[in-house]
Design a protein around this motif. Structure first.
Motif, PDB file in Angstrom:
ATOM      1  N   ARG A 168       3.964   4.126   0.114  1.00  0.00           N
ATOM      2  CA  ARG A 168       4.902   5.225   0.780  1.00  0.00           C
ATOM      3  C   ARG A 168       6.229   4.678   1.706  1.00  0.00           C
ATOM      4  NH1 ARG A 168       1.558   9.623   2.855  1.00  0.00           N
ATOM      5  NH2 ARG A 168      -0.059   8.104   3.021  1.00  0.00           N
ATOM      6  N   ASP A 169       6.081   3.777   1.563  1.00  0.00           N
ATOM      7  CA  ASP A 169       7.383   3.249   2.121  1.00  0.00           C
ATOM      8  C   ASP A 169       8.831   2.771   0.567  1.00  0.00           C
ATOM      9  OD1 ASP A 169       7.762   3.743   4.458  1.00  0.00           O
ATOM     10  OD2 ASP A 169       5.844   1.785   4.759  1.00  0.00           O
ATOM     11  N   ASP A 170       8.206   3.284  -0.424  1.00  0.00           N
ATOM     12  CA  ASP A 170       8.872   2.903  -1.904  1.00  0.00           C
ATOM     13  C   ASP A 170       9.226   1.408  -1.710  1.00  0.00           C
ATOM     14  OD1 ASP A 170       9.004   5.583  -1.975  1.00  0.00           O
ATOM     15  OD2 ASP A 170      11.248   5.850  -0.909  1.00  0.00           O
ATOM     16  N   GLU A 171       8.106   0.223  -1.331  1.00  0.00           N
ATOM     17  CA  GLU A 171       8.393  -0.386  -1.507  1.00  0.00           C
ATOM     18  C   GLU A 171       7.528  -1.108  -2.374  1.00  0.00           C
ATOM     19  OE1 GLU A 171       7.588  -2.867   2.478  1.00  0.00           O
ATOM     20  OE2 GLU A 171       8.736  -1.963   3.305  1.00  0.00           O
ATOM     21  N   TYR A 172       7.761  -2.268  -3.618  1.00  0.00           N
ATOM     22  CA  TYR A 172       7.270  -2.098  -4.661  1.00  0.00           C
ATOM     23  C   TYR A 172       5.967  -3.158  -4.312  1.00  0.00           C
ATOM     24  CZ  TYR A 172       5.994  -5.392  -8.756  1.00  0.00           C
ATOM     25  OH  TYR A 172       5.453  -5.976 -10.093  1.00  0.00           O
ATOM     26  N   SER A 173       4.525  -3.171  -4.451  1.00  0.00           N
ATOM     27  CA  SER A 173       3.533  -3.665  -4.042  1.00  0.00           C
ATOM     28  C   SER A 173       2.477  -4.282  -4.826  1.00  0.00           C
ATOM     29  CB  SER A 173       3.144  -3.382  -2.792  1.00  0.00           C
ATOM     30  OG  SER A 173       4.013  -3.105  -1.952  1.00  0.00           O
ATOM     31  N   TYR A 174       1.596  -5.095  -5.156  1.00  0.00           N
ATOM     32  CA  TYR A 174      -0.055  -5.398  -5.366  1.00  0.00           C
ATOM     33  C   TYR A 174      -0.525  -4.294  -5.186  1.00  0.00           C
ATOM     34  CZ  TYR A 174       2.270  -8.775  -8.342  1.00  0.00           C
ATOM     35  OH  TYR A 174       3.080  -9.832  -9.355  1.00  0.00           O
ATOM     36  N   PHE A 175      -1.062  -3.615  -5.690  1.00  0.00           N
ATOM     37  CA  PHE A 175      -2.738  -2.711  -4.946  1.00  0.00           C
ATOM     38  C   PHE A 175      -3.906  -2.921  -5.943  1.00  0.00           C
ATOM     39  CE2 PHE A 175       0.968  -0.562  -4.261  1.00  0.00           C
ATOM     40  CZ  PHE A 175       1.482  -0.067  -2.907  1.00  0.00           C
ATOM     41  N   TRP A 176      -4.918  -3.668  -5.350  1.00  0.00           N
ATOM     42  CA  TRP A 176      -6.568  -3.583  -5.282  1.00  0.00           C
ATOM     43  C   TRP A 176      -7.621  -2.842  -4.984  1.00  0.00           C
ATOM     44  CZ3 TRP A 176      -2.930  -7.766  -3.798  1.00  0.00           C
ATOM     45  CH2 TRP A 176      -2.321  -8.667  -4.226  1.00  0.00           C
ATOM     46  N   ASN A 177      -8.491  -3.503  -5.884  1.00  0.00           N
ATOM     47  CA  ASN A 177      -9.292  -2.008  -5.628  1.00  0.00           C
ATOM     48  C   ASN A 177      -9.269  -0.450  -5.148  1.00  0.00           C
ATOM     49  OD1 ASN A 177     -11.124  -3.774  -5.962  1.00  0.00           O
ATOM     50  ND2 ASN A 177     -10.937  -5.114  -3.706  1.00  0.00           N
TER      51      ASN A 177
END
Length: 489
Positions: A430-439
């Motif tokens: 939501r904050d435009d940060e690049y992240s990994y998302f699981w599940n």
């Protein structure tokens, strides 16, 4: 005059009725085991079996049970000529050709067709160096391989040959392995039965030699890997209907499809339990390995792979897709409309292109899918569906999807169902940060055409995740709203 015409028609009908069943069945495999026209015992036989007609044959071994595991016949079954389309029933026959004999265990030659049925006791077939266990090199003619439920046939190709399919085809007339009838192709081959799948539900194991697919293409050429003159034949027009098929490619070849530097295309799976593993740098199902990047629109792209039923497991090896491209091989026109499909890529997409390559025009509907790129263990940037590793940098792609091509990756249901996804992806928070998302779970409603553009999937808190999905589980479920409407009506 009318009476004479009626008499002629009646005579023609009587002639058709009197034809033997082997002739009437020449256009397809038999549903059950018939009475045989010819019986042949290979135990103590000292010559090849040559078949040039379309009769039914029972080929067996009377070897004593105490010797069955160690005794092998060293001659071949030779089916020859464009008029030949025999029904050959094989019971407990072990054929092992010596490496230097230049012989496959079973050979279709000179445009022949054949129906091979493995019944009773298990059989094993081993081809010589450069020869497949069951060899069909030409695009002409058809090969059907069926195993009776409870029976297993194990096929192993020799060096540079497929387990079932193409040989090593030498185009140097001065080479001792030269044979004019060999092209390295494995084309027009059928496995199992459409009309009686429960009866023909046995096991077919096929392992390719180096450069040869488990099922599909062998290779042609005359020098080693570094010389780049080894080429694969085509592994295409392959059909799977019933039974269990375990196919393992040799080094640089697909499990099902192309050999080294050979294409794998037009592969159709309608049913059965299909397990396909590529050799080093070969796809599970699709293309073999190449040493230079191939053109998406060229003949060497993995293409026209269709799965509509059965249970399919496909594992690509280093730089390869599970289903699609081998090393340096793109993929296009892959369609899954049913069944249970598990696919794993290794620096390639689970379904799509090999490393460095795109996958395009991929449609996945009404199926249960379990797809992975093994990114946790190898750091791959490949997508579960679509592109292979090194095509994009995910952090750039999810920040600016306009840098990508429209690869037309669709999921959905043509049966009015909802699409339920469980996935792991890279995206912007939501904050435009690049992240990994699981599940990450999402339930989707297809459009009026029953489809969803997977690459455009996004959420406020997981932005643009559809571009960089690494693991995908998909099922289709009934629409609760539709059930309420029907009940109320």
């Amino acid at each position: 005059m009318k009476k004479r015409i009626l008499s002629i028609l009646l005579l023609c009908c009587m002639v058709l009725i009197m034809l033997p069943t082997t002739v009437l069945a020449a256009d397809g495999p038999m549903d059950t085991i018939p009475k045989y026209d010819v019986s042949i015992d290979v135990y103590n036989r000292t010559s090849d079996i040559s078949i040039k007609d379309s009769r039914s044959y029972y080929i067996y071994s009377s070897v004593p049970d105490k010797l069955r595991d160690t005794w092998a016949w060293d001659k071949k079954i030779f089916i020859k000529g464009d008029k030949a389309a025999p029904h050959v029933f094989i019971d407990g026959v072990n054929i092992k050709m010596s490496p230097s004999s230049k012989g496959p265990a079973i050979e279709l030659n000179k445009k022949a067709s054949a129906y091979l049925y493995f019944i009773g006791k298990d059989s094993t077939l081993q081809g010589a160096d450069g020869r497949a266990a069951i060899q069909k090199n030409r695009s002409e003619g058809q090969l059907y391989v069926l195993a009776r439920t409870g029976t297993t046939v194990t096929c192993k190709g020799g060096y540079r040959a497929a387990g079932i399919g193409g040989s090593w085809a030498i185009r140097n007339i001065g080479d001792s392995m030269f044979n004019m009838d060999m092209y390295g192709h494995g084309v027009n081959m059928h496995f199992g039965s459409q009309s009686n799948p429960d009866y023909w539900g046995g096991t077919i194991n096929a392992t390719g030699g180096e450069y040869g697919a488990g099922i599909g293409a062998g290779s042609w050429g005359h020098s080693g890997h570094s010389g780049n003159t080894i080429h694969g034949g085509a592994g295409e027009r392959l059909y799977f209907y019933s039974g269990t098929v375990n196919a393992s490619g040799g080094r640089l070849a697909a499990g099902i499809g192309g050999g080294f530097r050979g294409r794998g295309s037009h592969i159709y799976i309608y049913g059965g339990n299909i397990d396909a593993q590529g050799g080093d740098t070969g796809a599970g199902i699709g293309g073999g390995s190449w040493t230079t990047k191939q053109d998406m629109d060229g003949i060497n792209a993995a293409s026209d792979i269709v799965i509509s039923g059965g249970r399919v497991s496909a594992r690509g090896q280093y730089n390869c897709a599970g289903i699609g491209g081998g090393q340096y091989v793109p993929a296009r026109n892959i369609t899954i409309t049913g069944g249970h499909v598990s696919a794993t890529g290794h620096y390639g997409a689970a379904i799509g292109g090999g490393r460095w390559c795109h996958g395009m025009d991929i449609t996945l509907t009404d199926a249960t899918l379990n797809l992975s790129t093994n990114y946790r263990s190898n750091g791959s940037d490949a997508a579960a569906v679509g592109y292979g590793d090194i095509v994009y940098k995910p952090e750039q792609l999810v920040a600016d999807p306009s840098i990508a091509t429209n690869d037309r990756i669709k999921v959905g249901s043509y049966k009015g169902k909802l699409v339920q996804l469980k996935l792991e992806a890279r995206a912007l928070s939501r904050d435009d940060e690049y992240s990994y998302f699981w599940n990450l779970y999402e339930t989707l409603i297809p459009d009026e055409n029953g489809l969803i553009d997977m690459q455009l999937l996004t959420l406020p808190y997981v932005q643009n995740y559809g571009w960089a999905i690494n693991v995908l589980e998909m099922t289709v479920i009934d629409d609760p709203a539709m059930e309420i409407t029907i009940s109320a009506g």
